[in-house]
Design an enzyme around this catalytic site. Structure first.
Site, mmCIF file in Angstrom:
data_model
loop_
_atom_site.group_PDB
_atom_site.id
_atom_site.type_symbol
_atom_site.label_atom_id
_atom_site.label_comp_id
_atom_site.label_asym_id
_atom_site.label_seq_id
_atom_site.Cartn_x
_atom_site.Cartn_y
_atom_site.Cartn_z
ATOM 1 N N PHE A 111 0.905 -1.257 0.014
ATOM 2 C CA PHE A 111 -0.166 0.004 -0.083
ATOM 3 C C PHE A 111 0.868 1.257 0.215
ATOM 4 O O PHE A 111 0.472 2.285 -0.110
ATOM 5 C CB PHE A 111 -0.932 0.031 1.040
ATOM 6 C CG PHE A 111 -1.993 -1.153 1.304
ATOM 7 C CD1 PHE A 111 -2.675 -1.520 -0.083
ATOM 8 C CD2 PHE A 111 -1.879 -2.189 2.295
ATOM 9 C CE1 PHE A 111 -3.632 -2.442 -0.021
ATOM 10 C CE2 PHE A 111 -2.687 -3.450 2.015
ATOM 11 C CZ PHE A 111 -3.454 -3.462 1.066
ATOM 12 N N LYS B 276 -15.210 0.250 8.502
ATOM 13 C CA LYS B 276 -15.041 0.496 9.906
ATOM 14 C C LYS B 276 -13.967 -0.294 10.334
ATOM 15 O O LYS B 276 -13.652 -1.281 9.758
ATOM 16 C CB LYS B 276 -16.437 -0.023 10.686
ATOM 17 C CG LYS B 276 -16.620 -1.306 10.992
ATOM 18 C CD LYS B 276 -17.673 -1.600 11.746
ATOM 19 C CE LYS B 276 -17.037 -1.609 13.148
ATOM 20 N NZ LYS B 276 -17.447 -2.888 13.932
ATOM 21 N N ASP C 236 -16.935 -1.454 19.324
ATOM 22 C CA ASP C 236 -17.355 -2.208 18.029
ATOM 23 C C ASP C 236 -18.751 -2.157 17.589
ATOM 24 O O ASP C 236 -19.016 -2.318 16.488
ATOM 25 C CB ASP C 236 -17.033 -3.622 18.559
ATOM 26 C CG ASP C 236 -17.193 -4.876 17.474
ATOM 27 O OD1 ASP C 236 -16.449 -4.563 16.268
ATOM 28 O OD2 ASP C 236 -17.611 -5.862 17.637
ATOM 29 N N HIS D 280 -22.966 0.781 14.946
ATOM 30 C CA HIS D 280 -24.300 0.328 14.430
ATOM 31 C C HIS D 280 -25.439 0.815 15.337
ATOM 32 O O HIS D 280 -26.382 1.153 14.747
ATOM 33 C CB HIS D 280 -24.347 -1.204 14.611
ATOM 34 C CG HIS D 280 -23.005 -1.893 13.669
ATOM 35 N ND1 HIS D 280 -22.515 -1.280 12.602
ATOM 36 C CD2 HIS D 280 -22.280 -2.891 14.005
ATOM 37 C CE1 HIS D 280 -21.705 -2.079 12.078
ATOM 38 N NE2 HIS D 280 -21.544 -2.927 12.930
ATOM 39 N N LYS E 28 -21.443 -10.253 23.022
ATOM 40 C CA LYS E 28 -21.378 -11.734 22.426
ATOM 41 C C LYS E 28 -21.718 -12.967 23.392
ATOM 42 O O LYS E 28 -21.828 -12.824 24.539
ATOM 43 C CB LYS E 28 -19.817 -11.904 21.906
ATOM 44 C CG LYS E 28 -19.211 -10.629 21.275
ATOM 45 C CD LYS E 28 -18.848 -10.897 19.836
ATOM 46 C CE LYS E 28 -18.383 -9.889 19.114
ATOM 47 N NZ LYS E 28 -18.959 -9.758 17.591
HETATM 48 C C1 BG6 Z 1 -19.241 -6.175 13.019
HETATM 49 C C2 BG6 Z 1 -18.655 -6.273 14.346
HETATM 50 O O1 BG6 Z 1 -19.387 -4.710 12.656
HETATM 51 O O2 BG6 Z 1 -20.473 -6.347 13.209
HETATM 52 C C3 BG6 Z 1 -18.799 -7.719 14.672
HETATM 53 O O3 BG6 Z 1 -17.478 -5.959 14.243
HETATM 54 C C4 BG6 Z 1 -20.035 -8.080 14.837
HETATM 55 O O4 BG6 Z 1 -18.131 -7.848 16.175
HETATM 56 C C5 BG6 Z 1 -21.046 -7.802 13.518
HETATM 57 O O5 BG6 Z 1 -20.120 -9.583 15.014
HETATM 58 C C6 BG6 Z 1 -22.524 -7.816 13.561
HETATM 59 O O6 BG6 Z 1 -22.983 -7.957 12.412
HETATM 60 P P1 BG6 Z 1 -24.355 -8.720 11.601
HETATM 61 O O7 BG6 Z 1 -24.683 -8.340 10.749
HETATM 62 O O8 BG6 Z 1 -23.856 -10.137 11.960
HETATM 63 O O9 BG6 Z 1 -25.290 -8.349 12.997
#
Ligand code: BG6
Length: 505
Positions: A96, A163, A250, A255, A355
């Site tokens: 890169f 991200k 995370d 999200h 988790k």
């Molecule tokens: C990611 C996180 O952005 O989203 C992960 O880094 C997480 O830790 C994942 O497991 C969850 O995404 P989804 O679409 O499976 O709910």
């Protein structure tokens, strides 16, 4: 799907042989090809450091991409569409940092423009670990790849950044400054894959497409809102990344903050990217920062212990690969959040994510206030239960509404029943994967589903405050919880203190 027709485009993927590209990007591109949504002149340039054992260069990458598609494409495999997509794929092997690699990109892009007979839009996808973002952005600029000049009206470069977008408000602002030195805000697409989920996009359609709910969508009628993003898996092989991130960075900063913004924002004047994104920013700016001295009354952290799930022994977070044995990183977080604005004054938003929980489930549950008076008698069975509207994001995508009726019979008994809508039952279609929608939007130049610079920086500021509050804490402040549970009991106390309960996961 996006209704805008895509113009001739070349997509350059940095990190083209990485996990994201194999599992998500290439399969999503194949799906778009199958659906006929890619422009006639569409090309891919893969860029990575990987050397192929044989067939180096374009052919080696095509074989590699084909095997990735065979492995990760989740629909019926369409051999001829895959071949068509790969016939338009090239590969550049480079580090890169090496300017020659970028000179080669420029040359290949110009060749493609010649072949297509037009100046194609150029989209640069940074699908690499974040440590490479600054160097790639710098090199793109120094090698004239971000140039608009002489390429015709409306032919803009675009840059897609994966991200995590920074690690704090300071680092996210630095990254924003860097990218905005070379690209305009409208050319920057910061990925939050939750925004590509069909059910997440449905939040605005549901809220603003039905006049019956919106008048009730405020502190007068809503008791509280719960947002749950539960995962049953552990951290897998991502110990190194996760140790630095934890559940707060995370999942919450990105999200969950976006889910919160969509469920609580004011109506946009029109559905343009600018309007929607600005209402989301307003909302995030109204979130009350935590009081550092009182943090434990608002936030609970947890860490999964060892245990047994479906008869299989699972390791504790601290025993996962690349995780420190005295780690203080949280794999679960529950928060009580307030939004200081006219609409949401004093309405608590309870948020949790973790988790290795009981199940994989993402939902937003809106609990309405109880009727002012219990009319049907004083006993428990005569009292109406809560009206709850549940926006089910995954895995059983749909909407439930719980309401009260008279239980049939001669007694005055109230029963709580559910009206349910399920995407699966209502439509004979497979919901598109988030990356299909997001890639298409980047190709067509629609940034509605991509967080604005201010949204990212503001949400990081809120997270910074929490992290500051946690700085002086010790490992014991992170409560252990059993895999397969709903999180630590401290999280129950967080909501039960207010006379409410978490919904079942
Ligand atoms: C990611 C996180 O952005 O989203 C992960 O880094 C997480 O830790 C994942 O497991 C969850 O995404 P989804 O679409 O499976 O709910």
């Amino acid at each position: 799907m996006n209704d805008i027709t895509a113009k001739p485009t070349t997509l350059v993927i940095f990190g083209a042989t990485g996990d994201l590209s194999r599992r998500k990007l290439l399969p999503a591109l194949l799906r778009l090809e199958v659906l006929g949504l890619l422009p006639e002149c569409f090309n891919i340039i893969g860029f990575s450091t990987r050397a192929f054992d044989s067939n180096n260069g374009d052919e080696g990458f095509k074989d590699y991409a084909l095997s990735a598609l065979r492995e990760h494409y989740t629909y019926d495999f369409d051999e001829s569409a895959a071949k068509k997509l790969l016939s338009k794929t090239r590969f550049i092997r480079s580090t890169f940092e090496d300017s020659d690699g970028y000179t080669e990109i420029l040359k290949r892009l110009d060749d493609i423009d010649q072949e297509c007979g037009v100046a194609c839009d150029r989209v640069f996808y940074l699908a690499t670990p974040p440590t490479f973002f600054p160097v790639i952005i710098d090199m793109l600029s120094h090698s004239q790849l971000a140039d608009r000049r002489g390429r015709g009206d409306g032919v803009l470069p675009r840059i897609i950044i994966e991200k995590p977008f920074g690690q704090s408000s300071e680092s996210s602002a630095k990254l924003n400054d860097l990218v905005l030195n070379h690209f305009d805000e409208e050319e920057v697409y910061r990925i939050d894959h939750y925004l590509g989920k069909e059910t997440v996009q449905n939040i605005l359609f549901f809220r603003f497409g039905n006049s019956i709910y919106e008048p009730l969508w405020n502190q007068k009628y809503i008791d509280h809102i719960q947002i749950t993003v539960a995962e049953s898996d552990g951290i897998g092989t991502r110990g190194k990344y996760y140790e630095e991130a934890g559940a707060l960075r995370d999942m919450v900063q990105n999200h969950i903050m976006q889910l919160l913004a969509l469920v609580a924002m004011e109506p946009p004047t029109t559905m343009t990217s600018e309007n929607i994104r600005s209402k989301k920013v307003d909302l995030i700016e109204s979130i009350r920062p935590v009081e550092i001295d009182n943090i434990d009354n608002f936030i609970v952290r947890g860490r999964y212990d060892k245990g047994i799930i479906n008869g299989e022994t699972t390791v504790a977070y601290r025993d996962e690969a690349n995780v420190s044995s005295d780690s203080t990183t949280e794999t679960f977080v529950a928060l009580k959040v307030f939004i200081d604005n006219w609409r949401w004054s004093d309405v608590p938003f309870y948020i949790r994510t973790g988790k290795r929980l009981k199940a994989r489930k993402t939902e937003i549950a809106v609990t309405f206030k109880a009727p002012p008076h219990c009319l049907f008698g004083s006993e428990e069975k005569a009292c109406p239960k809560d009206n709850v509207l549940v926006l089910k994001i995954q895995p059983d995508e749909g909407i439930d509404f719980d309401f009260n009726i008279k239980y049939p019979g001669t007694t005055q008994r109230v029963d709580n029943v559910t009206m349910d809508f399920s995407y699966k039952e209502a439509y004979d279609v497979t919901l598109p994967e988030a990356y299909e929608r997001l890639l298409l939007d980047c190709i067509t130049g629609d940034s509605t589903l991509f967080p604005h610079k201010r949204a990212i920086e503001t949400s990081w500021k809120l997270i910074d405050e929490v992290l500051k509050g946690w700085q002086s804490s010790s490992a014991e402040d992170v409560a252990d919880y059993l895999p397969g549970s709903a999180g630590p009991k401290e999280a129950d106390l967080l909501i039960e203190r207010d006379g409410r309960k978490w919904r079942d996961i």
